[in-house]
Scaffold this motif. Structure first.
Motif, PDB file in Angstrom:
ATOM      1  N   GLU A  52       0.836  -1.200   0.000  1.00 41.14           N
ATOM      2  CA  GLU A  52       0.000   0.000   0.000  1.00 41.14           C
ATOM      3  C   GLU A  52       0.878   1.261   0.000  1.00 41.14           C
ATOM      4  OE1 GLU A  52      -3.421   1.946  -0.369  1.00 41.14           O
ATOM      5  OE2 GLU A  52      -3.096  -0.206  -0.532  1.00 41.14           O
ATOM      6  N   GLU A  53       1.864   1.264   0.876  1.00 41.25           N
ATOM      7  CA  GLU A  53       2.806   2.383   0.987  1.00 41.25           C
ATOM      8  C   GLU A  53       3.586   2.576  -0.333  1.00 41.25           C
ATOM      9  OE1 GLU A  53       3.652   4.449   3.612  1.00 41.25           O
ATOM     10  OE2 GLU A  53       5.568   5.245   2.863  1.00 41.25           O
TER      11      GLU A  53
ATOM     12  N   GLN B  60       1.379   4.296  -2.960  1.00 42.18           N
ATOM     13  CA  GLN B  60       1.249   5.727  -2.634  1.00 42.18           C
ATOM     14  C   GLN B  60       2.489   6.493  -3.076  1.00 42.18           C
ATOM     15  OE1 GLN B  60      -1.396   7.153  -1.321  1.00 42.18           O
ATOM     16  NE2 GLN B  60      -2.498   5.228  -1.046  1.00 42.18           N
TER      17      GLN B  60
END
Ligand code: AMP
Length: 183
Positions: free
Chosen positions: A118-119, A122
């Motif tokens: 997820e990071e 982003q």
């Protein structure tokens, strides 16, 4: 000292590599940087690599293995290298091991920068590089999962892997890497 930086696109390899090579007097060998320079200069290598890169795919092993071998043979690399973005497949890792043996070099450590998916998504979506469109980002993360992440187990089994948590400030992550290199 010869090091490999392993980690997904967006894990911070390039950022950490920049200070580490200065502190340890290593040559920074980034296949991504070499390929982007070739694309910008429209060399035969660049013309071949461009389509793969803009699609978020890997450039063929034979091509990157060739450019790495040429680079490792330069005097600049005699005192140690930090490989950033290479190897990215098991065949590349095997070719690297064979060429280093021929050159009388040893691989000292593989630094694996661990960052959650997820990071990563982003970070990559906000970076603004030509190959950071949403489609390409997705493709690059999948390519990493399928083709590059097996290198974690590969180098762990050789006893070379240092796992570093890649989340936090640039300074904190840098301190973790330096501590692992001293251990
Ligand atoms: P990077 O800057 O390391 O993220 O690399 C950018 C792009 O260059 C990748 O998405 C690949 O298309 C290509 N590339 C860089 N290093 C390699 C490699 N070791 N093997 C295959 N393709 C690579």
């Amino acid at each position: 000292m010869n090091l490999i930086f392993l980690g997904a696109p967006g894990s911070g390899k390039g950022t950490q590599a920049a200070t580490l090579v200065q502190d340890f007097g290593l040559a920074h060998v980034s296949t991504g940087d070499m390929l982007r320079a070739a694309v910008a200069n429209q060399t035969p290598l660049g013309l071949e690599a461009h389509g793969y890169m803009s699609a978020g795919k890997l450039v063929p092993d034979s091509v990157v293995i060739g450019i790495i071998e040429e680079r490792l043979n330069t005097p600049e690399c005699a005192h140690g290298v930090l490989l950033d973005g290479f190897p990215r497949t098991v065949p590349q890792a095997i070719a690297l091991s064979e060429m280093m043996k021929r050159m009388g070099k040893t691989l000292d450590r593989v630094i694996y920068l661990e960052v959650g998916e997820e990071e990563l998504f982003q970070r990559l979506s906000g970076r603004g590089r030509a190959d950071d469109t949403p489609e390409t980002v997705r493709s690059r993360l999948k390519v990493y999962q399928d083709q590059t992440s097996p290198l974690i187990a590969h180098y762990a089994s050789e006893g070379l892997l240092a796992r570093i948590e890649g989340v936090g400030s640039v300074e904190d992550i840098g301190a973790r890497i330096r501590a692992a290199l001293k251990a």
